[in-house]
Design an enzyme around this catalytic site. Structure first.
Site, PDB file in Angstrom:
ATOM      1  N   GLY A 159       0.807  -1.216   0.000  1.00 52.99           N
ATOM      2  CA  GLY A 159       0.000   0.000   0.000  1.00 52.99           C
ATOM      3  C   GLY A 159       0.838   1.263   0.000  1.00 52.99           C
ATOM      4  O   GLY A 159       1.833   1.388  -0.715  1.00 52.99           O
ATOM      5  N   SER A 160       0.439   2.242   0.844  1.00 48.49           N
ATOM      6  CA  SER A 160       1.086   3.561   0.840  1.00 48.49           C
ATOM      7  C   SER A 160       2.510   3.543   1.366  1.00 48.49           C
ATOM      8  O   SER A 160       3.208   4.560   1.281  1.00 48.49           O
ATOM      9  CB  SER A 160       0.249   4.545   1.666  1.00 48.49           C
ATOM     10  OG  SER A 160      -0.973   4.805   1.017  1.00 48.49           O
ATOM     11  N   THR A 161       2.968   2.407   1.919  1.00 42.73           N
ATOM     12  CA  THR A 161       4.362   2.372   2.372  1.00 42.73           C
ATOM     13  C   THR A 161       5.311   2.559   1.189  1.00 42.73           C
ATOM     14  O   THR A 161       6.455   2.975   1.351  1.00 42.73           O
ATOM     15  CB  THR A 161       4.686   1.039   3.074  1.00 42.73           C
ATOM     16  OG1 THR A 161       4.385  -0.046   2.178  1.00 42.73           O
ATOM     17  CG2 THR A 161       3.876   0.870   4.338  1.00 42.73           C
ATOM     18  N   GLY A 162       4.818   2.281  -0.046  1.00 40.00           N
ATOM     19  CA  GLY A 162       5.634   2.477  -1.230  1.00 40.00           C
ATOM     20  C   GLY A 162       5.988   3.937  -1.462  1.00 40.00           C
ATOM     21  O   GLY A 162       6.965   4.241  -2.159  1.00 40.00           O
ATOM     22  N   LYS A 163       5.184   4.845  -0.914  1.00 36.48           N
ATOM     23  CA  LYS A 163       5.447   6.278  -1.084  1.00 36.48           C
ATOM     24  C   LYS A 163       6.754   6.690  -0.412  1.00 36.48           C
ATOM     25  O   LYS A 163       7.358   7.708  -0.771  1.00 36.48           O
ATOM     26  CB  LYS A 163       4.301   7.095  -0.505  1.00 36.48           C
ATOM     27  CG  LYS A 163       2.992   6.908  -1.264  1.00 36.48           C
ATOM     28  CD  LYS A 163       1.839   7.624  -0.580  1.00 36.48           C
ATOM     29  CE  LYS A 163       0.508   7.383  -1.305  1.00 36.48           C
ATOM     30  NZ  LYS A 163      -0.626   7.992  -0.604  1.00 36.48           N
TER      31      LYS A 163
END
Length: 233
Positions: free
Chosen positions: A223-227
Site C-alpha cells: 500500500g502507501s508504504t511504497g510512497k
C-alpha cells in the site's frame, strides 16, 4: 527490564499405583485441589505400575495441600514451570513452551539453545542398590545454566498497540490485524502486536493460526508504504 517470561519452582506429582489404598476416596480428595475430574484421576491411580505422572508442573502451594492429605502412593519430584506474568501481552512474539519445558513457538522456540542451557551429567559404575562402586570409572559434567534474553519491546507501548489494534479489528470485523512500531533512529522494535493473540499461560485455548506472529509470517499489500521510496528519492 520487565520480565515477560520467567521460570519458577514447581512439582510433578507422581503415583505408585501399587501403594494406593482406597482409589475412589483418593481421587475424590485430589480432584478439587488439582482441578482435574475425579474419574480421570481414578484412571491414573488404577493399575500396577510403580511410576505414573498424576499432574505436571503444579505450584508449591498445590503440592503442600496434597502433601497434607498424607495419601499413600502419591509423591512429588522437583521441576520448574514457565510463567508469563502478562498472559497475552506480546504473546505471538514471546511464544510458549510445552510440558517438557522445550519451546514450541515464538522466541521460546527460536532462542531455545540460549534460554535452555545444558543438562549436567554424572556417570559411574553402580551395584544392584544403585550405589557407586569405589575405584571404578567416575565422570561428571557440570550443568550450564541458560541465559536471559533482553528484548527491545516496550511493555507499555506493546499494551497500547495491542489494545488499539484489537478495538479496530473488532470495529472492521476483520479476520486479523498487526501493528509494527519501530524506533526510526535505530530500527529497534518497540512493539509488535498481532490480533487475535494467544494467552501464553493457556496457549492451547487459541487456534494454531492465532498462535503465530502474523506481523512477520503473513504477506500483505504494501500500500502507501511504497510512497516512502518516492519521498526518499
Amino acid at each position: 527490564g520487565i520480565a515477560l517470561a520467567t521460570t519458577v519452582p514447581a512439582f510433578n506429582l507422581t503415583i505408585d499405583q501399587t501403594r494406593i489404598v482406597d482409589h475412589k476416596a483418593t481421587a475424590k480428595q485430589l480432584a478439587p485441589i488439582l482441578g482435574i475430574d475425579h474419574k480421570l484421576i481414578l484412571e491414573r491411580l488404577s493399575g500396577d505400575q510403580k511410576f505414573v505422572y498424576l499432574a505436571r508442573s503444579v505450584t508449591p502451594q498445590i503440592w503442600d495441600r496434597v502433601a497434607k492429605l498424607k495419601l499413600g502412593g502419591i509423591y512429588s519430584e522437583r521441576t520448574t514451570r514457565r510463567v508469563y506474568p502478562y498472559a497475552d501481552l506480546a504473546g505471538n512474539v514471546i511464544g510458549f513452551v510445552g510440558t517438557d519445558g522445550h519451546g514450541l513457538a515464538g522466541l521460546e522456540a527460536g532462542l531455545e539453545s540460549v534460554l535452555a542451557g545444558k543438562d549436567g551429567l554424572m556417570r559411574y559404575e553402580g551395584g544392584a542398590a544403585g550405589r557407586r562402586i569405589p575405584a571404578t570409572d567416575f565422570r561428571t559434567e557440570a550443568a550450564i545454566a541458560g541465559t536471559g534474553v533482553r528484548l527491545s519491546i516496550d511493555r507499555d507501548l506493546q499494551y497500547v498497540a495491542q489494545n488499539a489494534l484489537a478495538k479496530k479489528v473488532k470495529e472492521a470485523n476483520a479476520d486479523w490485524g498487526s501493528v509494527v512500531v519501530l524506533e526510526p533512529a535505530t530500527g529497534r522494535l518497540l512493539a509488535l502486536a498481532s490480533v487475535p493473540t494467544v494467552d501464553l499461560n493457556n496457549p492451547l485455548q487459541s487456534s494454531i493460526t492465532d498462535r503465530k506472529n502474523r506481523a512477520v509470517t503473513d504477506m500483505f499489500e504494501p500500500g502507501s508504504t511504497g510512497k516512502l521510496m518516492t519521498f526518499a528519492a
